[in-house]
Design a protein around this motif. Structure first.
Motif, short mmCIF file in Angstrom:
data_model
loop_
_atom_site.label_atom_id
_atom_site.label_comp_id
_atom_site.label_asym_id
_atom_site.label_seq_id
_atom_site.Cartn_x
_atom_site.Cartn_y
_atom_site.Cartn_z
N PRO A 203 41.78 43.63 35.97
CA PRO A 203 42.44 43.61 37.26
C PRO A 203 43.89 43.12 37.10
N THR A 207 46.58 36.37 35.73
CA THR A 207 47.44 36.19 34.55
C THR A 207 47.11 37.18 33.43
N LYS A 229 38.96 50.10 36.44
CA LYS A 229 38.07 49.00 36.06
C LYS A 229 37.52 49.25 34.67
N THR A 250 33.16 39.55 28.58
CA THR A 250 32.18 40.51 29.10
C THR A 250 32.49 41.94 28.62
N PHE A 251 33.77 42.27 28.41
CA PHE A 251 34.11 43.60 27.88
C PHE A 251 33.40 43.79 26.52
N SER A 276 40.24 34.32 28.49
CA SER A 276 39.91 33.95 29.88
C SER A 276 38.58 33.22 30.00
N MET A 306 49.70 31.95 28.44
CA MET A 306 48.96 31.77 27.18
C MET A 306 49.44 30.52 26.44
N SER A 403 32.74 33.19 35.52
CA SER A 403 31.80 34.31 35.58
C SER A 403 32.56 35.60 35.33
N GLY A 405 34.98 36.14 33.56
CA GLY A 405 36.43 35.89 33.52
C GLY A 405 37.01 35.43 34.84
N TYR A 406 36.19 35.38 35.90
CA TYR A 406 36.67 34.87 37.19
C TYR A 406 36.26 33.42 37.33
N LEU A 436 27.72 38.07 32.04
CA LEU A 436 28.90 37.45 32.67
C LEU A 436 29.32 36.15 31.99
N ARG A 472 24.35 34.16 42.10
CA ARG A 472 23.49 35.25 41.61
C ARG A 472 22.03 34.89 41.87
#
Ligand code: MLC
Ligand code: AMP
Length: 502
Positions: A203, A207, A229, A250-251, A276, A306, A403, A405-406, A436, A472
């Protein structure tokens, strides 16, 4: 100092026709086209009353035009304030009230929900992901703005909201100097050049996606494959025409589950970066086994951009985040005294350098509380520097769940839950989650004699909290474990429910 906009402008002037954005199934967009749109949008901003220093709040879907709006805001000397598309109306109320922007840009399909906000002090405009919306209509009729507003290193460039431990989000104010310092250090550290093609699947309201990934491309004449996305199979396919991927852990967890991930599929790739949130050492090893690439893990924060990175040449150690980037100082300090601790001891990670933000918007006490007298910023992360000189993050002193990265601050979720009828109290924790990293989990104590339905709780929270902050899983309990001081023992809860997701 050259601002991000200055550097982008000179890069775009050198290589006008070069594709900046590449998108599967859609035409490329060049540097010159992006600069031209940014200059016309800067004229539009001025026409809407945006002056240097004014905030421009933006909650739109990811698109090349949204990046042009970011550049236009910098061109105008205004302050870019991107907002997560997941935020609800109630959350937007808070951000707009706190930051008092001059302009709020939303998606065309959200205009009906936000039109009532428009008034003398606030203009409301739209920008859609199909290059549509009222801003684009205005830009089509506007002349390109001349020279950008001359911004200095101390001038404000952006505000990014990060949730706060008290439940109220804090706006981290980043200067032009902060934004410019990071790509300067990272381009060199990661050997990023104009020949690179970055898969951009993050997204652009954080940052990582904006100030690391996009800014590195914008200032080096590289290209990015710009995706709305992350999708594992699509990313793997695109690796045949790309050279770098920047992602959250997660990627990589998802790529490891994607059929076809092997050395041949990534033969053109030169670098995989993760950050992240903590990358599992086992994922680091499994990825290297499958592809021959050691993921380069780095460490950062909204407030500091960073901070540290594993080396490009040299060992990229699983579970470590490497060394301080050039120009940045890291120390491990005692929480109480602020004294630097010797190598090998665990303490608070503190940071000083040109990357460190100015402070929190309109929150001088919070800002003061998170800086030491000598200018070091207290990250709230716990770490140690080993004999090898590498920084390892060993935990968090702050009550925070990450979660996918958030960041989710439990306090904010607990307050929303505690407001619901029938709830006596709650504790929100992060539990290990295979996809996540951490899954937001609520342990809720119903009021005496009452009953609560976990599904009803989820439904009640949905209008109030962004989806990624919602638990969740909801667990009902008779009471919460407390210590003698009455403080809820979250570590005990984390132990008791450690396996519920895996
Ligand atoms: C989406 N959902 C999430 C979520 N992302 N829930 C919890 N945590 C997340 N991170 C919701 C969706 O709304 C959806 O709701 C459901 O979960 C399933 O979504 P999904 O399809 O699995 O999610 P997806 O869209 O694939 O997104 C997952 C993700 C994405 C990990 C790819 O969240 C992402 O791109 N994260 C990156 C965040 C980031 O850029 N962080 C950088 C912060 S900067 P429903 O209702 O359908 O179930 C920073 C500084 C630094 O930290 O060091 O970089
Ligand atoms: P944010 O406030 O969204 O910028 O998140 C910053 C936080 O993410 C940091 O304070 C860390 O807790 C965490 N973080 C970022 N990168 C890493 C990493 N490589 N390993 C562990 N945690 C990380």
């Amino acid at each position: 100092m050259q601002t991000i906009y200055d550097t982008f402008q000179s890069v775009a002037g050198l290589m006008e026709a070069k594709p900046l954005f590449r998108r599967p199934g859609q035409p490329d967009i060049s540097y010159a086209e992006t600069r031209d749109l940014a200059e016309r949008l800067a004229t539009v901003l001025a026409g809407l009353g945006v002056r240097p220093g004014d905030r421009v709040a933006v909650q739109v879907e990811k698109s090349p035009e949204a990046i042009a709006l970011y550049l236009a805001t910098l061109h105008a000397g205004a302050v870019f304030l991107p907002l997560n598309t997941a935020y609800t109306g109630a959350e937007i109320d808070y951000f707009l009230g706190d930051a008092a922007p001059r302009l709020f840009v939303c998606s065309p399909d959200m205009l009906a929900a936000h039109a009532h906000r428009a008034g003398d002090a606030l203009a409301v405009e739209t920008l859609g992901s199909a290059a549509d919306g009222s801003l684009m209509d205005r830009a089509a009729l506007a002349q390109p703005s001349d020279a950008p507003h001359p911004s200095g290193p101390q001038d404000r460039a952006a505000i990014l909201y990060t949730s706060g431990t008290t439940g109220r989000s804090k706006g981290a104010v980043l200067t032009h100097g902060n934004l410019a310092s990071n790509p300067d250090a990272l381009v060199e550290a990661w050997r990023f050049t104009a020949s690179d093609v970055l898969i951009h699947a993050l997204p652009i309201f954080h940052t990582h996606g904006l100030f690391v990934a996009a800014n590195m491309v914008l200032t080096t004449d590289a290209s990015m494959i710009f995706l709305s996305k992350f999708d594992g199979p699509q990313a793997l396919e695109l690796m045949r025409e790309a050279s770098v991927l920047m992602g959250v852990p997660t990627f990589y967890t998802r790529l490891l589950k994607t059929p076809g991930l092997d050395r041949d599929a990534v033969a053109r790739m030169r670098l995989f970066v993760s950050g992240s949130a903590p990358l599992l050492a086992e994922d680091h090893r499994a990825f290297e086994e499958a592809t021959g690439h050691a993921i380069l893990e780095r460490y950062g924060m909204t407030e500091t951009c960073m901070i540290a990175s594993n080396p490009y040449e040299g060992a990229r150690i699983p579970g470590a985040v490497g060394m301080a980037l050039p120009g940045i100082e890291i120390r491990i300090a005692c929480r109480e005294t602020g004294r630097a601790l010797p190598a090998g001891e665990i303490g608070l990670i503190e940071v000083r350098g040109p990357n460190v933000f100015e402070g929190y918007w309109n929150m001088p006490e919070k800002t003061a509380a998170e800086f030491r007298a000598d200018g070091f910023f207290i990250t709230g992360d716990l770490g140690m520097i080993g004999p090898d000189g590498y920084l390892r993050i060993v935990g968090r002193d702050k009550d925070l769940v990450i979660s996918g990265g958030y960041n989710v601050y439990p306090k904010e979720v607990e307050e929303a839950i505690d407001d619901l009828p029938g709830v006596l109290e709650s504790a929100v924790i992060g539990l290990p989650h295979a996809d996540l990293g951490e899954g937001v989990t609520a342990i809720i104590v119903p009021r005496a004699g009452g009953t609560l339905d976990p599904e009803g709780i989820a439904a009640a929270l949905s209008g109030r909290l962004a989806r990624y902050k919602q638990p969740r899983r909801v667990i009902l309990a008779d009471e919460l474990p407390r210590n003698v001081m009455g403080k809820v023992q979250k570590a005990e809860l984390r132990r008791a429910y450690a396996d519920i997701y895996n």
